[in-house]
Design a protein around this motif. Structure first.
Motif, PDB file in Angstrom:
ATOM      1  N   ASP A 117      33.697  41.187  46.681  1.00  0.00           N
ATOM      2  CA  ASP A 117      33.461  39.769  46.972  1.00  0.00           C
ATOM      3  C   ASP A 117      34.674  39.167  47.667  1.00  0.00           C
ATOM      4  N   PRO A 118      34.503  38.559  48.844  1.00  0.00           N
ATOM      5  CA  PRO A 118      35.646  37.968  49.570  1.00  0.00           C
ATOM      6  C   PRO A 118      36.379  36.900  48.765  1.00  0.00           C
ATOM      7  N   ASN A 119      35.670  36.141  47.953  1.00  0.00           N
ATOM      8  CA  ASN A 119      36.329  35.097  47.146  1.00  0.00           C
ATOM      9  C   ASN A 119      37.244  35.720  46.095  1.00  0.00           C
ATOM     10  N   ASP A 120      36.805  36.808  45.471  1.00  0.00           N
ATOM     11  CA  ASP A 120      37.636  37.490  44.486  1.00  0.00           C
ATOM     12  C   ASP A 120      38.875  38.091  45.143  1.00  0.00           C
ATOM     13  N   ARG A 121      38.687  38.672  46.332  1.00  0.00           N
ATOM     14  CA  ARG A 121      39.830  39.230  47.066  1.00  0.00           C
ATOM     15  C   ARG A 121      40.825  38.128  47.427  1.00  0.00           C
ATOM     16  N   ALA A 122      40.289  36.999  47.883  1.00  0.00           N
ATOM     17  CA  ALA A 122      41.155  35.876  48.263  1.00  0.00           C
ATOM     18  C   ALA A 122      41.930  35.353  47.061  1.00  0.00           C
ATOM     19  N   THR A 123      41.271  35.274  45.917  1.00  0.00           N
ATOM     20  CA  THR A 123      41.951  34.816  44.698  1.00  0.00           C
ATOM     21  C   THR A 123      43.078  35.768  44.329  1.00  0.00           C
ATOM     22  N   GLN A 124      42.802  37.078  44.381  1.00  0.00           N
ATOM     23  CA  GLN A 124      43.821  38.070  44.054  1.00  0.00           C
ATOM     24  C   GLN A 124      44.985  37.992  45.044  1.00  0.00           C
ATOM     25  N   GLU A 125      44.674  37.877  46.320  1.00  0.00           N
ATOM     26  CA  GLU A 125      45.736  37.759  47.339  1.00  0.00           C
ATOM     27  C   GLU A 125      46.596  36.530  47.072  1.00  0.00           C
ATOM     28  N   SER A 126      45.950  35.437  46.718  1.00  0.00           N
ATOM     29  CA  SER A 126      46.682  34.199  46.443  1.00  0.00           C
ATOM     30  C   SER A 126      47.594  34.363  45.227  1.00  0.00           C
ATOM     31  N   GLU A 127      47.094  34.995  44.173  1.00  0.00           N
ATOM     32  CA  GLU A 127      47.906  35.225  42.975  1.00  0.00           C
ATOM     33  C   GLU A 127      49.091  36.126  43.288  1.00  0.00           C
ATOM     34  N   PHE A 128      48.844  37.196  44.027  1.00  0.00           N
ATOM     35  CA  PHE A 128      49.928  38.112  44.391  1.00  0.00           C
ATOM     36  C   PHE A 128      50.962  37.411  45.257  1.00  0.00           C
ATOM     37  N   SER A 129      50.492  36.585  46.177  1.00  0.00           N
ATOM     38  CA  SER A 129      51.406  35.862  47.054  1.00  0.00           C
ATOM     39  C   SER A 129      52.316  34.935  46.254  1.00  0.00           C
ATOM     40  N   LEU A 130      51.732  34.231  45.292  1.00  0.00           N
ATOM     41  CA  LEU A 130      52.521  33.338  44.440  1.00  0.00           C
ATOM     42  C   LEU A 130      53.551  34.136  43.637  1.00  0.00           C
TER      43      LEU A 130
END
Length: 149
Positions: free
Chosen positions: A70-83
């Protein structure tokens, strides 16, 4: 900022990494060997804590790295990792300041203002062990910063 613990029961001063605030003996010279050792232990404990956090982040990112369909789940994970990575980058810079403080301790320059040479003060250093400016020079520095925009 240094990790602190407080004892709300007896309302004692906060302790940096569990260290008791340094009690300056009457007539004790500023940045005596005992004071230098006190701050060396605080800096080492702070660095050790930051390094443990770096290790936890690396393991967390390795364990949690998942290719979500799911693109939304990937985006959430990317955002968490970025933070997390931004936080670790700030901590990396803090570790560098801690190392610089350790060098100043070795050279017996720790605890003296880099701008004017006066004593920074034991309590200020316990609150911010990486401080390199006395409170007056730091205040002037912040005023200049605000004026520049």
């Amino acid at each position: 900022m240094a990790e602190t613990t407080t004892n709300p029961v007896n309302n004692q001063e906060p302790k940096a990494f569990g260290f008791e605030p340094y009690n300056v003996a009457e007539g004790e010279e500023y940045m005596s060997p005992a004071q230098e050792e006190h701050f060396r232990q605080i800096l080492l404990a702070w660095k050790r804590s930051l390094m443990e956090e770096v290790d936890r982040t690396v393991h967390h990112m390795q364990d949690e790295a998942t290719n979500f369909p799911d693109p939304n789940d990937r985006a959430t994970q990317e955002s968490e990792f970025s933070l997390e990575l931004r936080t670790r980058d700030r901590e990396r810079k803090l570790i560098k300041k801690i190392d610089e403080g350790m060098t100043r301790l070795t050279e017996h320059e720790y605890g003296f203002c880099e701008a004017c040479g006066v004593e920074i003060g034991v309590r200020r250093l316990e609150a911010r062990p990486t401080a390199t400016l006395c409170i007056d020079c730091k205040t002037l520095d912040e005023i200049r910063e605000k004026q520049r925009g």
